[in-house]
Design an enzyme around this catalytic site. Structure first.
Site, PDB file in Angstrom:
ATOM      1  N   TRP A   1       0.809  -1.256   0.055  1.00  0.00           N
ATOM      2  CA  TRP A   1      -0.113  -0.172   0.148  1.00  0.00           C
ATOM      3  C   TRP A   1       0.685   1.258   0.019  1.00  0.00           C
ATOM      4  O   TRP A   1       0.351   2.212  -0.658  1.00  0.00           O
ATOM      5  CB  TRP A   1      -1.002  -0.057   1.133  1.00  0.00           C
ATOM      6  CG  TRP A   1      -1.964  -1.049   0.955  1.00  0.00           C
ATOM      7  CD1 TRP A   1      -2.134  -2.250   1.939  1.00  0.00           C
ATOM      8  CD2 TRP A   1      -3.101  -1.193  -0.068  1.00  0.00           C
ATOM      9  NE1 TRP A   1      -3.029  -2.899   1.511  1.00  0.00           N
ATOM     10  CE2 TRP A   1      -3.583  -2.385   0.393  1.00  0.00           C
ATOM     11  CE3 TRP A   1      -3.134  -0.674  -1.074  1.00  0.00           C
ATOM     12  CZ2 TRP A   1      -4.570  -3.112  -0.358  1.00  0.00           C
ATOM     13  CZ3 TRP A   1      -4.250  -1.125  -2.060  1.00  0.00           C
ATOM     14  CH2 TRP A   1      -4.964  -2.369  -1.645  1.00  0.00           C
TER      15      TRP A   1
ATOM     16  N   ASP B   1      -1.444   6.434   6.366  1.00  0.00           N
ATOM     17  CA  ASP B   1      -2.510   5.759   5.960  1.00  0.00           C
ATOM     18  C   ASP B   1      -2.901   4.825   7.149  1.00  0.00           C
ATOM     19  O   ASP B   1      -2.074   4.138   7.515  1.00  0.00           O
ATOM     20  CB  ASP B   1      -2.098   5.073   4.633  1.00  0.00           C
ATOM     21  CG  ASP B   1      -3.087   3.739   4.485  1.00  0.00           C
ATOM     22  OD1 ASP B   1      -4.286   3.758   4.991  1.00  0.00           O
ATOM     23  OD2 ASP B   1      -3.073   3.421   3.093  1.00  0.00           O
TER      24      ASP B   1
ATOM     25  N   LYS C   1     -11.871  -2.041   6.787  1.00  0.00           N
ATOM     26  CA  LYS C   1     -11.135  -2.594   7.790  1.00  0.00           C
ATOM     27  C   LYS C   1     -11.292  -2.688   9.075  1.00  0.00           C
ATOM     28  O   LYS C   1     -11.655  -3.590   9.507  1.00  0.00           O
ATOM     29  CB  LYS C   1      -9.407  -2.065   7.613  1.00  0.00           C
ATOM     30  CG  LYS C   1      -8.890  -1.788   6.165  1.00  0.00           C
ATOM     31  CD  LYS C   1      -8.667  -3.236   5.366  1.00  0.00           C
ATOM     32  CE  LYS C   1      -8.733  -3.074   3.777  1.00  0.00           C
ATOM     33  NZ  LYS C   1      -7.658  -2.510   3.349  1.00  0.00           N
TER      34      LYS C   1
HETATM   35  C1  LIG Z   1      -7.020  -1.758   2.163  1.00  0.00           C
HETATM   36  C2  LIG Z   1      -5.998  -0.949   2.147  1.00  0.00           C
HETATM   37  C3  LIG Z   1      -5.956   0.194   1.150  1.00  0.00           C
HETATM   38  C4  LIG Z   1      -6.779   0.180  -0.106  1.00  0.00           C
HETATM   39  O1  LIG Z   1      -8.189   0.462   0.117  1.00  0.00           O
HETATM   40  P1  LIG Z   1      -9.356   0.744  -0.766  1.00  0.00           P
HETATM   41  O2  LIG Z   1     -10.443   1.071  -0.205  1.00  0.00           O
HETATM   42  O3  LIG Z   1      -9.511  -0.557  -1.493  1.00  0.00           O
HETATM   43  O4  LIG Z   1      -8.691   1.819  -1.808  1.00  0.00           O
HETATM   44  C5  LIG Z   1      -4.874   1.091   1.343  1.00  0.00           C
HETATM   45  N1  LIG Z   1      -4.167   1.233   2.594  1.00  0.00           N
HETATM   46  C6  LIG Z   1      -4.288   0.134   3.214  1.00  0.00           C
HETATM   47  C7  LIG Z   1      -3.551   0.307   4.485  1.00  0.00           C
HETATM   48  C8  LIG Z   1      -5.255  -0.901   3.286  1.00  0.00           C
HETATM   49  O5  LIG Z   1      -5.235  -1.778   4.176  1.00  0.00           O
END
Ligand SMILES: *Cc1c(COP(=O)(O)O)cnc(C)c1O
Length: 361
Positions: free
Chosen positions: A101, A171, A195
């Site tokens: 990511w 993030d 998540k």
């Molecule tokens: C799942 C995830 C993403 C991507 O999320 P989307 O909503 O599918 O764009 C980005 N960063 C992290 C840390 C993730 O776990």
């Protein structure tokens, strides 16, 4: 009805209480005679839903007044572009690359300017967090970027990097609301909801007000400007209304559970059950260095691909779903977010123990 233990990394398990409440309100939300899904985003009822969600989130995280909370769409991935488009004033940013990511965010930033990888753990398949106490931060860097919890590799920044005065962007998708956070240490936090807090498609952005600017990169679409959404209270266009409603219910559930300090304690206890088992197992092994282990995503392997596959298959038959590791890593991964009950992990460990004995270890 029978519910499985869902160890998916995302979309992931949600608190049963939340799902039940949503089910009860499906046809008639609080006497409105309609579902939240069918409701105008300009209605009083929805305004109250989004206001309450924001107030509860502020309360949970202790978000200072000089930070805005935005409920946006496009998932976490949209933020990979929105961050540089809005913050890369000098067209330079430093990225700490600790997994897929972070790598994706780093590549996206390169579309807009100079993105430097100032640290990386790619040399050991992202199984650790690099030392970030003295990084070669670019003097002109507009921000330093981290993926705080690496969903795929199961690592977590337990200490934030020394950004040498630069703004920190994080993030937090897979650790959001799993523990208390000092928001003042960040310029911007974002988290995809699926998540730890709600349905896919909703992304939550917490941004310091002085970073919400008019002078974004040329060509930045209206919809991708933080200012557009901040000025409109996340109601510039139709927001992901149902997603926000579910997130709001999860925030209330977290408050009933005693807030984020209590959640952290619970998550630590829960993860310890699994890590303690892995540490003594002769068959299963964790893949991450101990001091960087995530409390949310726990990857592990047997060292034998066939046995891994057999484990995943038998676990599924026993009601433990989505334990297969990410396609780029192999092995197994148990995602044990806030909504995974202690009991789910205890039962998983008992199942792993039995599997180990059956396979002669
Ligand atoms: C799942 C995830 C993403 C991507 O999320 P989307 O909503 O599918 O764009 C980005 N960063 C992290 C840390 C993730 O776990």
């Amino acid at each position: 009805m029978s519910r499985v233990y869902n160890f998916s990394a995302g979309p992931a398990t949600l608190p049963e209480e939340v799902l039940q409440e949503a089910a009860q309100e499906m046809l008639d939300y609080k006497g409105t005679g309609m579902s939240v899904m069918e409701m105008s985003h300009r209605s009083k009822a929805f305004q109250s839903i989004i206001d309450t969600a924001e107030a509860d989130l502020r309360d949970l995280l202790g978000i200072p007044e000089n930070y805005k909370v935005l409920f946006l769409q496009g998932g976490a991935s949209q933020q990979f572009a929105m961050v540089p488009m809005n913050l890369m004033k000098h067209r330079v940013a430093d990225y700490i690359v600790t997994g897929q990511w972070a790598k994706k965010a780093f590549s996206e930033a390169k579309l807009y300017g100079t993105a430097n990888a100032v640290a990386s753990s790619a040399d050991k398949t992202f199984s650790y967090i690099p030392d970030c106490s003295d990084l070669p931060i670019d003097e002109d860097a507009d921000y330093v970027y981290i993926c705080e919890n690496n969903t795929i590799y199961g690592t977590k920044f337990w200490k934030l990097p020394n950004t040498k005065g630069k703004i920190l962007v994080a993030d937090q998708s897979s650790c959001f609301l799993s523990e208390p956070v000092d928001v003042t240490k960040y310029g911007l936090i974002f988290a995809g909801a699926q998540k730890n807090v709600g349905p896919a498609g909703t992304v939550i952005v917490i941004i310091r007000e002085d970073l919400i600017r008019e002078d974004v990169l040329e060509g930045t679409p209206t919809m991708l400007r933080y200012k557009t959404h901040a000025d409109a209270g996340s109601l510039y266009n139709t927001p992901p209304t149902y997603g926000i409603y579910i997130c709001g219910k999860v925030f209330q559930w977290l408050k009933r559970r005693g807030g984020l300090a209590a959640m952290k304690e619970y998550n630590e206890k829960k993860a310890k059950i699994l890590y303690d088992f892995l540490d003594q197992s002769k068959l299963f092994k964790g893949t991450v260095v101990k001091e960087d282990r995530s409390l949310m995503n726990v990857p592990f392997v047997t060292g034998n691909e066939e046995l891994d596959a057999q484990f995943v298959k038998e676990a599924k038959e026993a009601g433990f779903e989505n334990l297969k590791g990410h396609r780029t890593v192999g092995g197994m991964r148990a995602s044990i977010y806030n909504a995974m009950p202690m009991e789910g992990v205890e039962k998983l460990v008992a199942f792993m123990d039995a599997f180990e004995k059956k396979n002669g270890k």
